[in-house]
Design a protein around this motif. Structure first.
Motif, PDB file in Angstrom:
ATOM      1  N   VAL A   1     -84.837 -20.054  45.024  1.00 17.86           N
ATOM      2  CA  VAL A   1     -85.721 -20.121  43.851  1.00 17.86           C
ATOM      3  C   VAL A   1     -86.944 -19.240  44.056  1.00 17.86           C
ATOM      4  O   VAL A   1     -87.353 -18.486  43.171  1.00 17.86           O
ATOM      5  CB  VAL A   1     -86.136 -21.582  43.582  1.00 17.86           C
ATOM      6  N   ASN A   2     -87.549 -19.349  45.277  1.00 13.41           N
ATOM      7  CA  ASN A   2     -88.730 -18.533  45.562  1.00 13.41           C
ATOM      8  C   ASN A   2     -88.400 -17.051  45.533  1.00 13.41           C
ATOM      9  O   ASN A   2     -89.183 -16.230  45.035  1.00 13.41           O
ATOM     10  CB  ASN A   2     -89.302 -18.915  46.927  1.00 13.41           C
ATOM     11  N   ILE A   3     -87.239 -16.685  46.082  1.00 13.09           N
ATOM     12  CA  ILE A   3     -86.833 -15.281  46.074  1.00 13.09           C
ATOM     13  C   ILE A   3     -86.633 -14.798  44.646  1.00 13.09           C
ATOM     14  O   ILE A   3     -87.036 -13.684  44.276  1.00 13.09           O
ATOM     15  CB  ILE A   3     -85.546 -15.093  46.904  1.00 13.09           C
ATOM     16  N   SER A   4     -86.032 -15.651  43.820  1.00 11.28           N
ATOM     17  CA  SER A   4     -85.818 -15.283  42.418  1.00 11.28           C
ATOM     18  C   SER A   4     -87.150 -15.048  41.715  1.00 11.28           C
ATOM     19  O   SER A   4     -87.303 -14.079  40.968  1.00 11.28           O
ATOM     20  CB  SER A   4     -85.025 -16.383  41.717  1.00 11.28           C
ATOM     21  N   LYS A   5     -88.116 -15.941  41.970  1.00 18.83           N
ATOM     22  CA  LYS A   5     -89.439 -15.774  41.368  1.00 18.83           C
ATOM     23  C   LYS A   5     -90.093 -14.488  41.860  1.00 18.83           C
ATOM     24  O   LYS A   5     -90.732 -13.766  41.089  1.00 18.83           O
ATOM     25  CB  LYS A   5     -90.320 -16.978  41.703  1.00 18.83           C
ATOM     26  N   LEU A   6     -89.937 -14.208  43.160  1.00 20.97           N
ATOM     27  CA  LEU A   6     -90.519 -12.993  43.725  1.00 20.97           C
ATOM     28  C   LEU A   6     -89.902 -11.746  43.100  1.00 20.97           C
ATOM     29  O   LEU A   6     -90.599 -10.783  42.782  1.00 20.97           O
ATOM     30  CB  LEU A   6     -90.319 -12.981  45.247  1.00 20.97           C
ATOM     31  N   VAL A   7     -88.574 -11.777  42.905  1.00 20.48           N
ATOM     32  CA  VAL A   7     -87.897 -10.639  42.275  1.00 20.48           C
ATOM     33  C   VAL A   7     -88.416 -10.429  40.856  1.00 20.48           C
ATOM     34  O   VAL A   7     -88.673  -9.297  40.424  1.00 20.48           O
ATOM     35  CB  VAL A   7     -86.368 -10.862  42.268  1.00 20.48           C
ATOM     36  N   ASP A   8     -88.613 -11.547  40.116  1.00 19.41           N
ATOM     37  CA  ASP A   8     -89.144 -11.437  38.757  1.00 19.41           C
ATOM     38  C   ASP A   8     -90.542 -10.824  38.765  1.00 19.41           C
ATOM     39  O   ASP A   8     -90.876  -9.982  37.918  1.00 19.41           O
ATOM     40  CB  ASP A   8     -89.195 -12.824  38.096  1.00 19.41           C
ATOM     41  N   GLU A   9     -91.367 -11.249  39.734  1.00 17.43           N
ATOM     42  CA  GLU A   9     -92.725 -10.707  39.821  1.00 17.43           C
ATOM     43  C   GLU A   9     -92.697  -9.216  40.158  1.00 17.43           C
ATOM     44  O   GLU A   9     -93.476  -8.429  39.619  1.00 17.43           O
ATOM     45  CB  GLU A   9     -93.522 -11.477  40.878  1.00 17.43           C
ATOM     46  N   ILE A  10     -91.785  -8.838  41.065  1.00 15.85           N
ATOM     47  CA  ILE A  10     -91.673  -7.420  41.431  1.00 15.85           C
ATOM     48  C   ILE A  10     -91.229  -6.598  40.227  1.00 15.85           C
ATOM     49  O   ILE A  10     -91.780  -5.521  39.956  1.00 15.85           O
ATOM     50  CB  ILE A  10     -90.696  -7.243  42.608  1.00 15.85           C
ATOM     51  N   ASN A  11     -90.239  -7.114  39.484  1.00 18.36           N
ATOM     52  CA  ASN A  11     -89.777  -6.400  38.290  1.00 18.36           C
ATOM     53  C   ASN A  11     -90.886  -6.270  37.262  1.00 18.36           C
ATOM     54  O   ASN A  11     -91.051  -5.216  36.636  1.00 18.36           O
ATOM     55  CB  ASN A  11     -88.574  -7.127  37.685  1.00 18.36           C
ATOM     56  N   SER A  12     -91.661  -7.345  37.097  1.00 21.44           N
ATOM     57  CA  SER A  12     -92.776  -7.306  36.151  1.00 21.44           C
ATOM     58  C   SER A  12     -93.822  -6.291  36.589  1.00 21.44           C
ATOM     59  O   SER A  12     -94.358  -5.538  35.777  1.00 21.44           O
ATOM     60  CB  SER A  12     -93.403  -8.697  36.030  1.00 21.44           C
ATOM     61  N   SER A  13     -94.089  -6.278  37.918  1.00 25.41           N
ATOM     62  CA  SER A  13     -95.061  -5.321  38.449  1.00 25.41           C
ATOM     63  C   SER A  13     -94.576  -3.889  38.260  1.00 25.41           C
ATOM     64  O   SER A  13     -95.346  -3.002  37.861  1.00 25.41           O
ATOM     65  CB  SER A  13     -95.302  -5.603  39.934  1.00 25.41           C
ATOM     66  N   ASN A  14     -93.270  -3.647  38.520  1.00 26.61           N
ATOM     67  CA  ASN A  14     -92.729  -2.304  38.332  1.00 26.61           C
ATOM     68  C   ASN A  14     -92.807  -1.874  36.867  1.00 26.61           C
ATOM     69  O   ASN A  14     -93.075  -0.708  36.559  1.00 26.61           O
ATOM     70  CB  ASN A  14     -91.275  -2.256  38.807  1.00 26.61           C
ATOM     71  N   LYS A  15     -92.574  -2.826  35.965  1.00 25.24           N
ATOM     72  CA  LYS A  15     -92.653  -2.518  34.535  1.00 25.24           C
ATOM     73  C   LYS A  15     -94.074  -2.131  34.164  1.00 25.24           C
ATOM     74  O   LYS A  15     -94.303  -1.170  33.409  1.00 25.24           O
ATOM     75  CB  LYS A  15     -92.205  -3.734  33.725  1.00 25.24           C
ATOM     76  N   TYR A  16     -95.057  -2.873  34.720  1.00 20.01           N
ATOM     77  CA  TYR A  16     -96.454  -2.570  34.429  1.00 20.01           C
ATOM     78  C   TYR A  16     -96.839  -1.204  34.999  1.00 20.01           C
ATOM     79  O   TYR A  16     -97.548  -0.426  34.352  1.00 20.01           O
ATOM     80  CB  TYR A  16     -97.342  -3.658  35.015  1.00 20.01           C
ATOM     81  N   ILE A  17     -96.362  -0.924  36.214  1.00 25.93           N
ATOM     82  CA  ILE A  17     -96.643   0.384  36.824  1.00 25.93           C
ATOM     83  C   ILE A  17     -96.068   1.500  35.956  1.00 25.93           C
ATOM     84  O   ILE A  17     -96.701   2.536  35.742  1.00 25.93           O
ATOM     85  CB  ILE A  17     -96.076   0.442  38.256  1.00 25.93           C
ATOM     86  N   LYS A  18     -94.842   1.281  35.448  1.00 29.59           N
ATOM     87  CA  LYS A  18     -94.226   2.290  34.580  1.00 29.59           C
ATOM     88  C   LYS A  18     -95.060   2.500  33.316  1.00 29.59           C
ATOM     89  O   LYS A  18     -95.232   3.630  32.856  1.00 29.59           O
ATOM     90  CB  LYS A  18     -92.809   1.855  34.217  1.00 29.59           C
ATOM     91  N   GLN A  19     -95.585   1.390  32.766  1.00 28.58           N
ATOM     92  CA  GLN A  19     -96.432   1.515  31.582  1.00 28.58           C
ATOM     93  C   GLN A  19     -97.689   2.312  31.894  1.00 28.58           C
ATOM     94  O   GLN A  19     -98.131   3.140  31.085  1.00 28.58           O
ATOM     95  CB  GLN A  19     -96.800   0.118  31.063  1.00 28.58           C
ATOM     96  N   LEU A  20     -98.266   2.053  33.079  1.00 28.34           N
ATOM     97  CA  LEU A  20     -99.469   2.800  33.465  1.00 28.34           C
ATOM     98  C   LEU A  20     -99.160   4.287  33.636  1.00 28.34           C
ATOM     99  O   LEU A  20     -99.947   5.146  33.240  1.00 28.34           O
ATOM    100  CB  LEU A  20    -100.038   2.231  34.768  1.00 28.34           C
TER     101      LEU A  20
END
Length: 288
Positions: free
Chosen positions: A94-113
């Motif tokens: 569960v923690n790994i899944s949450k971490l993956v979601d956070e990483i994907n969200s961070s990558n999406k934000y970086i792409k937007q920037l």
């Protein structure tokens, strides 16, 4: 348990009681007695050996039972540890899944920037090209154009703009100001600030009190030229003086003082102009 000789003895006694027997019969009886005694001894030995073997077997059985009990306890502990491990593993998943979601969200934000930066770079390129397209190489030597965060800074040297020691616009500056005025007029609705700057050398003119006055008067001269000579709407214009307090170089050298003596034309596009300019980006420039 002990096997006794009572029965053979009784037999012999009974025989003797009935009368005398021959030596031959007696010898036979004695031999039978001796055999019975030997058999009794062997049986006793075998019994003792059996008892010893049984005792050893009982001890081994008890030891094995203790080992079995210990192994069962160990197996129970291992099962409990396994259950905890599985529970922890599920939580870890569960923690790994949450971490993956956070990483994907961070990558999406970086792409937007990154996309936003590319658009900003494209906008800066468009504005710079528009503002410098009509300036000659000689004029570009006295005009510095920068675009920072969507705001255009056009810095004009005092040597090009004003007569020596004065705030009056020189004839040489007229052509350059005309070209800049055309760009300003092309983009209606932009706010334009004219900002005067000086070095730290005190002014010696009798009709000018200090560098504050000089910087403000020079900015006012540019504003009035843009309004009166080149037809820029005065409602879009603001004149301001910053004196010697906004240097871009040190005043300890002549070259530094020359750079600090400047007039900046600051053009601020509004949001709708930003979007319009992005649509006009030069071919091949990044827009997303």
């Amino acid at each position: 348990m002990k096997i006794t000789t009572l029965i053979p003895a009784m037999l012999i006694t009974g025989v003797l009681a009935q009368g005398c027997v021959s030596k031959k019969d007696y010898a036979a009886l004695q031999s039978s007695y001796n055999q019975l005694q030997e058999s009794n001894r062997e049986l006793n030995e075998r019994y003792q050996t059996g008892q010893q073997g049984l005792s050893g077997t009982t001890a081994r059985v008890k030891s094995l039972e203790e080992q079995i009990a210990a192994e069962k306890a160990n197996a129970t502990q291992l099962q409990e540890a396994l259950n905890k491990c599985l529970t922890s593993s599920n939580q870890g998943n569960v923690n790994i899944s949450k971490l993956v979601d956070e990483i994907n969200s961070s990558n999406k934000y970086i792409k937007q920037l990154v996309n936003a930066k590319n658009k900003s770079d494209s906008l800066n390129m468009v504005l710079t090209n528009n503002l410098t397209r009509s300036l000659s190489r000689e004029e570009l030597g006295d005009v510095d154009v920068q675009v920072l965060k969507g705001v255009v800074y056009i810095s004009l040297s005092d040597n090009m703009l004003y007569k020596s020691g004065s705030y009056e616009i020189s004839d040489q500056a007229g052509t350059t100001l005309g070209k800049i005025a055309k760009i300003i007029k092309d983009y209606q609705g932009y706010d334009v600030l004219i900002e005067g700057n000086t070095d730290n050398v005190p002014i010696t003119k009798t009709n000018i009190r200090n560098n504050w006055d000089l910087s403000a008067l020079r900015a006012s001269s540019v504003v009035q030229a843009l309004q009166n000579t080149y037809g820029v709407d005065p409602k879009r214009l603001t004149a301001g003086g910053r004196g010697e307090y906004n240097p871009i170089a040190g005043n300890d050298s002549e070259s530094g003082k020359t750079r600090n003596r400047r007039t900046q034309i600051i053009i601020t596009p509004k949001l709708d102009q930003f979007m319009e300019l992005i649509g006009k980006a030069p071919e091949g420039s990044p827009t997303n």
